[in-house]
Design a protein around this motif. Structure first.
Motif, PDB file in Angstrom:
ATOM      1  N   LYS A  74      -2.013 -20.598 -16.083  1.00 50.02           N
ATOM      2  CA  LYS A  74      -1.403 -20.538 -14.676  1.00 50.02           C
ATOM      3  C   LYS A  74      -2.325 -21.469 -13.793  1.00 50.02           C
ATOM      4  CE  LYS A  74       0.244 -15.899 -15.020  1.00 50.02           C
ATOM      5  NZ  LYS A  74       0.704 -15.018 -14.206  1.00 50.02           N
ATOM      6  N   PRO A  75      -1.713 -21.982 -12.660  1.00 48.80           N
ATOM      7  CA  PRO A  75      -2.410 -22.769 -11.955  1.00 48.80           C
ATOM      8  C   PRO A  75      -3.274 -21.753 -11.052  1.00 48.80           C
ATOM      9  CG  PRO A  75      -0.115 -22.479 -11.140  1.00 48.80           C
ATOM     10  CD  PRO A  75      -0.272 -21.814 -12.515  1.00 48.80           C
ATOM     11  N   MET A  76      -4.613 -22.391 -10.382  1.00 45.47           N
ATOM     12  CA  MET A  76      -5.407 -21.805  -9.415  1.00 45.47           C
ATOM     13  C   MET A  76      -5.926 -22.600  -8.635  1.00 45.47           C
ATOM     14  SD  MET A  76      -8.420 -20.517 -12.201  1.00 45.47           S
ATOM     15  CE  MET A  76      -8.835 -21.283 -13.325  1.00 45.47           C
ATOM     16  N   TYR A  77      -6.843 -22.163  -7.546  1.00 41.44           N
ATOM     17  CA  TYR A  77      -7.500 -23.146  -6.763  1.00 41.44           C
ATOM     18  C   TYR A  77      -8.933 -22.791  -6.779  1.00 41.44           C
ATOM     19  CZ  TYR A  77      -3.298 -24.087  -3.919  1.00 41.44           C
ATOM     20  OH  TYR A  77      -2.056 -24.613  -3.502  1.00 41.44           O
ATOM     21  N   VAL A  78      -9.625 -23.713  -6.565  1.00 43.89           N
ATOM     22  CA  VAL A  78     -11.280 -23.845  -6.370  1.00 43.89           C
ATOM     23  C   VAL A  78     -11.278 -23.943  -4.794  1.00 43.89           C
ATOM     24  CG1 VAL A  78     -11.669 -26.200  -6.992  1.00 43.89           C
ATOM     25  CG2 VAL A  78     -13.698 -24.375  -6.913  1.00 43.89           C
ATOM     26  N   LEU A  79     -12.057 -22.698  -4.423  1.00 45.08           N
ATOM     27  CA  LEU A  79     -12.431 -22.835  -2.965  1.00 45.08           C
ATOM     28  C   LEU A  79     -13.699 -23.658  -2.972  1.00 45.08           C
ATOM     29  CD1 LEU A  79     -12.048 -20.094  -0.422  1.00 45.08           C
ATOM     30  CD2 LEU A  79     -13.876 -21.583  -0.125  1.00 45.08           C
ATOM     31  N   ASN A  80     -13.535 -25.032  -2.663  1.00 46.84           N
ATOM     32  CA  ASN A  80     -14.919 -25.821  -2.742  1.00 46.84           C
ATOM     33  C   ASN A  80     -15.623 -25.850  -1.543  1.00 46.84           C
ATOM     34  OD1 ASN A  80     -16.058 -27.505  -4.846  1.00 46.84           O
ATOM     35  ND2 ASN A  80     -16.105 -28.930  -3.185  1.00 46.84           N
ATOM     36  N   ASP A  81     -14.932 -25.820  -0.343  1.00 50.24           N
ATOM     37  CA  ASP A  81     -15.609 -26.037   0.913  1.00 50.24           C
ATOM     38  C   ASP A  81     -15.143 -25.093   1.884  1.00 50.24           C
ATOM     39  OD1 ASP A  81     -16.238 -28.522  -0.163  1.00 50.24           O
ATOM     40  OD2 ASP A  81     -14.220 -29.367   0.312  1.00 50.24           O
ATOM     41  N   LEU A  82     -16.063 -24.429   2.450  1.00 52.64           N
ATOM     42  CA  LEU A  82     -15.851 -23.342   3.539  1.00 52.64           C
ATOM     43  C   LEU A  82     -17.022 -23.649   4.796  1.00 52.64           C
ATOM     44  CD1 LEU A  82     -14.453 -20.832   4.870  1.00 52.64           C
ATOM     45  CD2 LEU A  82     -16.052 -19.673   3.731  1.00 52.64           C
TER      46      LEU A  82
ATOM     47  N   LEU B 250      -5.814 -35.844   2.062  1.00 55.31           N
ATOM     48  CA  LEU B 250      -4.593 -35.690   2.780  1.00 55.31           C
ATOM     49  C   LEU B 250      -3.519 -36.360   2.444  1.00 55.31           C
ATOM     50  CD1 LEU B 250      -6.417 -34.747   6.051  1.00 55.31           C
ATOM     51  CD2 LEU B 250      -5.234 -32.943   4.492  1.00 55.31           C
ATOM     52  N   THR B 251      -3.812 -37.768   2.274  1.00 54.47           N
ATOM     53  CA  THR B 251      -2.539 -38.701   1.899  1.00 54.47           C
ATOM     54  C   THR B 251      -2.114 -38.448   0.291  1.00 54.47           C
ATOM     55  OG1 THR B 251      -3.559 -40.363   3.440  1.00 54.47           O
ATOM     56  CG2 THR B 251      -2.010 -40.911   1.863  1.00 54.47           C
ATOM     57  N   LYS B 252      -2.972 -38.228  -0.441  1.00 58.48           N
ATOM     58  CA  LYS B 252      -2.715 -37.841  -1.943  1.00 58.48           C
ATOM     59  C   LYS B 252      -2.069 -36.606  -2.074  1.00 58.48           C
ATOM     60  CE  LYS B 252      -5.524 -41.556  -3.708  1.00 58.48           C
ATOM     61  NZ  LYS B 252      -6.762 -41.843  -4.601  1.00 58.48           N
ATOM     62  N   GLN B 253      -2.231 -35.623  -0.888  1.00 57.35           N
ATOM     63  CA  GLN B 253      -1.944 -34.215  -1.204  1.00 57.35           C
ATOM     64  C   GLN B 253      -2.754 -33.419  -2.436  1.00 57.35           C
ATOM     65  OE1 GLN B 253       2.118 -34.200  -0.951  1.00 57.35           O
ATOM     66  NE2 GLN B 253       1.988 -34.395   1.564  1.00 57.35           N
ATOM     67  N   ASP B 254      -3.824 -34.084  -2.612  1.00 58.16           N
ATOM     68  CA  ASP B 254      -4.636 -33.359  -3.876  1.00 58.16           C
ATOM     69  C   ASP B 254      -5.666 -32.370  -3.547  1.00 58.16           C
ATOM     70  OD1 ASP B 254      -6.475 -34.977  -2.838  1.00 58.16           O
ATOM     71  OD2 ASP B 254      -6.648 -36.272  -4.526  1.00 58.16           O
ATOM     72  N   SER B 255      -5.509 -31.803  -2.304  1.00 59.56           N
ATOM     73  CA  SER B 255      -6.181 -30.972  -2.029  1.00 59.56           C
ATOM     74  C   SER B 255      -5.392 -30.037  -0.878  1.00 59.56           C
ATOM     75  CB  SER B 255      -7.584 -30.778  -1.503  1.00 59.56           C
ATOM     76  OG  SER B 255      -7.567 -31.543  -0.064  1.00 59.56           O
TER      77      SER B 255
ATOM     78  N   GLY C 109     -13.567 -24.357  12.354  1.00 58.66           N
ATOM     79  CA  GLY C 109     -13.962 -24.264  10.890  1.00 58.66           C
ATOM     80  C   GLY C 109     -12.905 -24.614  10.067  1.00 58.66           C
ATOM     81  N   PHE C 110     -13.278 -24.809   8.687  1.00 60.94           N
ATOM     82  CA  PHE C 110     -12.247 -25.323   7.596  1.00 60.94           C
ATOM     83  C   PHE C 110     -12.654 -24.783   6.339  1.00 60.94           C
ATOM     84  CE2 PHE C 110     -15.439 -28.272   6.594  1.00 60.94           C
ATOM     85  CZ  PHE C 110     -15.092 -28.590   5.430  1.00 60.94           C
ATOM     86  N   THR C 111     -11.391 -24.705   5.395  1.00 57.59           N
ATOM     87  CA  THR C 111     -11.758 -24.600   4.032  1.00 57.59           C
ATOM     88  C   THR C 111     -10.838 -25.459   3.478  1.00 57.59           C
ATOM     89  OG1 THR C 111     -11.857 -22.791   2.431  1.00 57.59           O
ATOM     90  CG2 THR C 111     -10.081 -22.883   3.848  1.00 57.59           C
ATOM     91  N   GLN C 112     -11.389 -25.984   2.084  1.00 61.00           N
ATOM     92  CA  GLN C 112     -10.537 -26.928   1.360  1.00 61.00           C
ATOM     93  C   GLN C 112     -10.404 -26.338   0.038  1.00 61.00           C
ATOM     94  OE1 GLN C 112     -10.130 -31.547   0.638  1.00 61.00           O
ATOM     95  NE2 GLN C 112     -12.140 -30.984   1.127  1.00 61.00           N
ATOM     96  N   LEU C 113      -9.421 -26.238  -0.540  1.00 61.80           N
ATOM     97  CA  LEU C 113      -8.838 -25.873  -1.939  1.00 61.80           C
ATOM     98  C   LEU C 113      -8.519 -27.139  -2.803  1.00 61.80           C
ATOM     99  CD1 LEU C 113      -6.502 -23.260  -0.682  1.00 61.80           C
ATOM    100  CD2 LEU C 113      -9.019 -22.996  -0.839  1.00 61.80           C
ATOM    101  N   TYR C 114      -8.936 -27.013  -3.966  1.00 58.80           N
ATOM    102  CA  TYR C 114      -8.672 -27.877  -4.988  1.00 58.80           C
ATOM    103  C   TYR C 114      -7.676 -27.297  -6.110  1.00 58.80           C
ATOM    104  CZ  TYR C 114     -11.625 -31.564  -2.737  1.00 58.80           C
ATOM    105  OH  TYR C 114     -12.368 -32.262  -2.157  1.00 58.80           O
TER     106      TYR C 114
ATOM    107  N   LYS D  68      -3.120 -17.806 -10.075  1.00 59.55           N
ATOM    108  CA  LYS D  68      -4.116 -16.989 -11.009  1.00 59.55           C
ATOM    109  C   LYS D  68      -5.036 -16.154  -9.923  1.00 59.55           C
ATOM    110  CE  LYS D  68      -7.185 -16.232 -14.573  1.00 59.55           C
ATOM    111  NZ  LYS D  68      -7.614 -16.793 -16.028  1.00 59.55           N
ATOM    112  N   GLY D  69      -5.506 -17.202  -9.277  1.00 64.05           N
ATOM    113  CA  GLY D  69      -6.500 -16.849  -8.189  1.00 64.05           C
ATOM    114  C   GLY D  69      -7.314 -17.873  -7.580  1.00 64.05           C
ATOM    115  N   LEU D  70      -8.530 -17.617  -7.000  1.00 65.94           N
ATOM    116  CA  LEU D  70      -9.420 -18.374  -6.289  1.00 65.94           C
ATOM    117  C   LEU D  70     -10.811 -18.404  -7.043  1.00 65.94           C
ATOM    118  CD1 LEU D  70      -9.045 -17.607  -2.680  1.00 65.94           C
ATOM    119  CD2 LEU D  70      -8.395 -19.658  -3.657  1.00 65.94           C
ATOM    120  N   ILE D  71     -11.313 -19.618  -7.060  1.00 62.28           N
ATOM    121  CA  ILE D  71     -12.784 -19.793  -7.704  1.00 62.28           C
ATOM    122  C   ILE D  71     -13.483 -20.310  -6.442  1.00 62.28           C
ATOM    123  CG2 ILE D  71     -14.325 -21.165  -9.277  1.00 62.28           C
ATOM    124  CD1 ILE D  71     -12.205 -21.244 -11.256  1.00 62.28           C
TER     125      ILE D  71
END
Length: 147
Positions: free
Chosen positions: A74-82, A42-47, A60-65, A111-114
């Motif tokens: 194009k940029p995209m996110y990986v939905l790594n945590d749910l 959260l401090t580095k804002q890398d997710s 509940g939560f989800t985390q995107l990288y 582009k989308g989510l992985i």
């Protein structure tokens, strides 16, 4: 239900959920390490972390990288945590969190989510119902045994 983007102010709500998520994946509970890890993200804002609240209780939560596709440039996110607390499952919280992540991609023109998950994860049907398609091209992983 309320969905918010987490900041360091939400650490105390997020830590038990994230720890529960790790325990679900057969890791040892470690609240201090979880707090340090999440504070760093959260401090580095890398997710991007979204938290779901029902009556002021974090459920509940989800985390995107962030990722980039070199081919599409194009940029995209990986939905790594749910993760949804076991007491609040089957209430569409996962669907709402995933749809929030999709909306962020649309808003930013990404582009989308992985989704990265174990092939035996019981949420596979949820992902497919929400329009995710299994991608056979994303099947290799190298693990650094020194870490």
């Amino acid at each position: 239900m309320t969905i918010i983007q987490a900041t360091t102010e939400h650490l105390d709500d997020l830590v038990p959920l994230f720890d529960g998520y790790r325990v679900f994946y057969r890791q040892t509970s470690n609240l201090n390490s979880v707090k340090a890890f999440l504070k760093d993200r959260l401090t580095k804002q890398d997710s991007v972390i979204y938290i779901a609240y029902i009556n002021d209780i974090a459920v509940g939560f989800t985390q995107l990288y962030f990722l980039f596709s070199s081919v599409s440039m194009k940029p995209m996110y990986v939905l790594n945590d749910l993760y949804i607390d076991a007491n609040f499952r089957s209430k569409n919280i996962g669907t709402i969190l995933i749809n929030k992540a999709k909306a962020l991609c649309k808003e930013k023109g990404y582009k989308g989510l992985i989704i990265q998950t174990e092939p035996t994860n019981p949420a596979q049907h949820l992902y497919q119902r929400l329009g995710f398609i299994k991608d056979k091209d994303l099947t290799f992983f190298w693990k650094n045994e020194q870490t």
